[in-house]
Motif scaffolding. Structure first.
Motif, mmCIF file in Angstrom:
data_model
loop_
_atom_site.group_PDB
_atom_site.id
_atom_site.type_symbol
_atom_site.label_atom_id
_atom_site.label_comp_id
_atom_site.label_asym_id
_atom_site.label_seq_id
_atom_site.Cartn_x
_atom_site.Cartn_y
_atom_site.Cartn_z
ATOM 1 N N GLU A 324 1.095 -1.705 0.159
ATOM 2 C CA GLU A 324 -0.077 -0.557 0.018
ATOM 3 C C GLU A 324 0.528 0.832 0.547
ATOM 4 O O GLU A 324 2.046 1.160 1.193
ATOM 5 N N PRO A 325 0.692 2.122 -0.840
ATOM 6 C CA PRO A 325 1.830 2.909 -1.497
ATOM 7 C C PRO A 325 1.256 4.038 0.210
ATOM 8 O O PRO A 325 0.153 4.041 1.044
ATOM 9 N N LEU A 326 2.003 4.966 0.830
ATOM 10 C CA LEU A 326 2.319 5.733 2.148
ATOM 11 C C LEU A 326 2.116 7.137 1.640
ATOM 12 O O LEU A 326 2.471 7.951 -0.157
ATOM 13 N N PRO A 327 0.796 8.024 1.581
ATOM 14 C CA PRO A 327 0.655 9.062 1.563
ATOM 15 C C PRO A 327 1.422 10.116 1.815
ATOM 16 O O PRO A 327 2.209 10.141 2.995
ATOM 17 N N MET A 328 1.467 11.114 0.798
ATOM 18 C CA MET A 328 3.129 12.462 1.134
ATOM 19 C C MET A 328 2.402 13.058 -0.429
ATOM 20 O O MET A 328 2.025 12.698 -0.752
ATOM 21 N N PRO A 329 2.696 13.979 0.634
ATOM 22 C CA PRO A 329 2.520 15.638 -0.800
ATOM 23 C C PRO A 329 3.353 15.679 -1.477
ATOM 24 O O PRO A 329 4.650 16.026 -0.991
ATOM 25 N N ALA A 330 2.910 16.264 -3.089
ATOM 26 C CA ALA A 330 3.813 16.376 -4.420
ATOM 27 C C ALA A 330 4.580 17.769 -3.401
ATOM 28 O O ALA A 330 4.120 18.999 -3.235
ATOM 29 N N ALA A 331 5.067 18.444 -3.821
ATOM 30 C CA ALA A 331 5.797 19.526 -3.829
ATOM 31 C C ALA A 331 5.947 19.924 -5.205
ATOM 32 O O ALA A 331 6.581 21.004 -5.825
ATOM 33 N N PHE A 332 5.363 19.322 -6.760
ATOM 34 C CA PHE A 332 5.256 19.785 -7.828
ATOM 35 C C PHE A 332 3.836 19.649 -8.219
ATOM 36 O O PHE A 332 3.153 19.368 -8.107
ATOM 37 N N ARG A 344 9.384 8.928 -10.654
ATOM 38 C CA ARG A 344 10.610 9.063 -9.490
ATOM 39 C C ARG A 344 10.383 9.759 -8.759
ATOM 40 O O ARG A 344 11.382 10.971 -9.122
ATOM 41 N N VAL A 345 10.655 9.998 -7.400
ATOM 42 C CA VAL A 345 10.594 10.504 -6.555
ATOM 43 C C VAL A 345 11.458 10.669 -5.167
ATOM 44 O O VAL A 345 12.184 9.873 -4.950
ATOM 45 N N ARG A 346 11.712 11.606 -4.428
ATOM 46 C CA ARG A 346 12.439 11.656 -3.342
ATOM 47 C C ARG A 346 11.638 12.343 -2.431
ATOM 48 O O ARG A 346 11.400 13.510 -2.274
ATOM 49 N N ARG A 347 11.510 12.122 -1.110
ATOM 50 C CA ARG A 347 11.348 12.765 -0.580
ATOM 51 C C ARG A 347 11.935 13.312 0.642
ATOM 52 O O ARG A 347 12.808 13.347 0.550
ATOM 53 N N GLU A 348 12.120 15.300 1.011
ATOM 54 C CA GLU A 348 12.154 16.310 0.804
ATOM 55 C C GLU A 348 11.806 16.861 1.653
ATOM 56 O O GLU A 348 10.397 17.435 1.571
ATOM 57 N N ASP A 349 11.592 16.993 3.020
ATOM 58 C CA ASP A 349 10.781 17.492 4.118
ATOM 59 C C ASP A 349 9.508 16.962 4.083
ATOM 60 O O ASP A 349 8.501 18.061 3.900
ATOM 61 N N HIS A 356 14.221 15.452 -12.921
ATOM 62 C CA HIS A 356 13.375 16.705 -13.609
ATOM 63 C C HIS A 356 12.884 15.987 -15.369
ATOM 64 O O HIS A 356 12.694 16.190 -15.758
ATOM 65 N N ASN A 357 13.979 14.774 -15.058
ATOM 66 C CA ASN A 357 14.070 14.197 -16.328
ATOM 67 C C ASN A 357 13.218 12.308 -15.456
ATOM 68 O O ASN A 357 13.706 12.032 -15.652
#
Ligand code: AMP
Ligand code: MG
Length: 396
Positions: A324-332, A344-349, A356-357
């Motif tokens: 089950e994916p964890l809920p996490m807000p987008a920064a974009f 493909r993402v990375r969690r920051e703060d 970007h690609n």
């Protein structure tokens, strides 16, 4: 043809999966990262007897003479020694983990006592049963402690030891044959001639299979030549529980995997409503199930994690196929698309940044990141939009 929803593709694959791996007994010391093959029922109580949770004095609760009266100390019981029987009206010096003597039901912690010569004053009395860990408190005899399908982590090994097991029923490791398709591929370490690229999927798949605890049968590169592909596929099918290849499953003239698998078994080419990873082949070579992943490395990674993994876990007999994916807000921000996208993402703060690609050939996107974010079909993303986040480590 309508695109197949991701969940539907996973469900259809899983519906065909039959556990492929027999149960074998291995010594406890060799059971780390193996999949439990049978339910484990404890034959013993843990702890096996009432014992003291504290260093202090054990007594019969009803015998307490009050906070000023001394009691004779009749026994001294250290952890590991047989406790004996406590005479009425006396206390036993007792240490953490030591079994309570017959007749005692309560322990007074040493901080609440004053010891004299062969006597002790118990200044405070807890409720009856205080500071005692009752027999069977952790595990009762007859209780199921582990269900079949669980991956044995260090804590499970400790648990199995705590109930006295020295041998564990585990599933034989799933044997996965991996094949890289493409005339353009050469191995790392060689020098590139015009038109060639290095084979990265081979190592990506080797790594995934190893992480999942499977036995890898690596068949190297099959060229884009039908006779050679047929030879490699037939050999792989004969020795493995399942075949996974990358590349060669689109509908280009040089994509010969389709024809070969149709000759040797049967094949469906799926257009899955996912990005990356739309073309995916599924079928069997002789009686061995086959999954053909796309050739682009980021697509190969994502389809292996999202589509192949649940199927392979079922074949292995391992639970936890769906994550089950964890809920996490987008920064974009990102506009919606008809396909389910695995970014493909990375969690920051506490927010997800995306590489970007997001091109399906760019494997650096996955190395930069710590997981995949799921953008459901049609979903518009603004900063703050909750996405489903799948950290890579939860998929391993
Ligand atoms: P294909 O699915 O064979 O059409 O391949 C799609 C793209 O992925 C092409 O650009 C291939 O060169 C590339 N590709 C296929 N297999 C591999 C591999 N094992 N390693 C790196 N790139 C690959
Ligand atoms: Mg190709």
């Amino acid at each position: 043809m309508a695109l197949l929803p991701v969940a539907e593709a996973i469900a259809q694959l899983r519906a065909t999966a039959t556990p492929a791996c027999a149960v074998e007994a291995v010594p406890l010391v060799a059971a780390l990262d193996r999949v439990l093959g049978e339910s484990v029922i404890s034959a013993v109580h843990v702890p096996p007897a009432d014992n003291s949770a504290m260093d202090g004095y054990a007594l019969r609760h009803a015998d307490w003479p009050g906070p000023d009266q001394a009691m004779p100390v009749a026994l001294r019981i250290a952890a590991g020694s047989a406790p004996g029987t406590l005479p009425p009206g006396t206390a036993a010096r007792i240490f953490t983990g030591a079994e309570l003597p017959a007749g005692a039901d309560t322990v007074v912690m040493q901080e609440h006592t004053r010891s004299g010569d062969g006597t002790v004053v118990l200044e405070q009395l807890p409720a009856s049963g205080g500071n005692v860990r009752p027999r069977g408190q952790d595990i009762a005899a007859g209780q199921e402690v582990l269900a079949p399908g669980v991956l044995l982590r260090p804590q499970e090994l400790g648990l199995l030891a705590s109930i006295g097991l020295s041998s564990v029923p585990v599933r034989r490791r799933l044997r996965v044959a991996i094949i890289s398709n493409g005339d353009e591929l050469i191995e790392p370490g060689e020098s590139l001639a015009p038109g060639q690229i290095y084979n990265s999927n081979r190592y990506l798949l080797q790594g995934l299979m190893a992480r999942w605890g499977f036995e890898v049968l690596d068949h190297g590169i099959a060229s884009d030549d039908p006779a050679r592909i047929e030879q490699v596929f037939a050999a792989a099918a004969a020795s493995a529980d399942v075949l996974i290849s990358t590349g060669g499953v689109s509908v280009g003239e040089e994509d010969h995997v389709k024809g070969v698998v149709e000759r040797l078994g049967e094949l469906s080419l799926w257009k899955i409503a996912m990005k990356p990873g739309k073309p995916l082949a599924f079928g069997r070579v002789a009686d061995t199930p086959f999954i053909g992943l796309p050739g682009n490395p980021a697509s190969a990674l994502v389809t292996a994690l999202v589509i192949a993994r649940p199927f392979l876990f079922d074949l292995q007999g391992r639970s936890g196929a769906l994550v089950e994916p964890l809920p996490m807000p987008a920064a974009f921000s990102k506009t919606g698309s008809p396909r389910q996208e695995y970014l493909r993402v990375r969690r920051e703060d506490g927010q997800l940044q995306r590489y970007h690609n997001q091109s399906s050939g760019v494997l650096l996107s996955a190395c930069w990141g710590d997981g995949l974010a799921v953008q459901t079909p049609g979903q518009e993303i603004e900063p703050g939009t909750p996405l489903g986040w799948l950290p890579y480590e939860r998929l391993y």
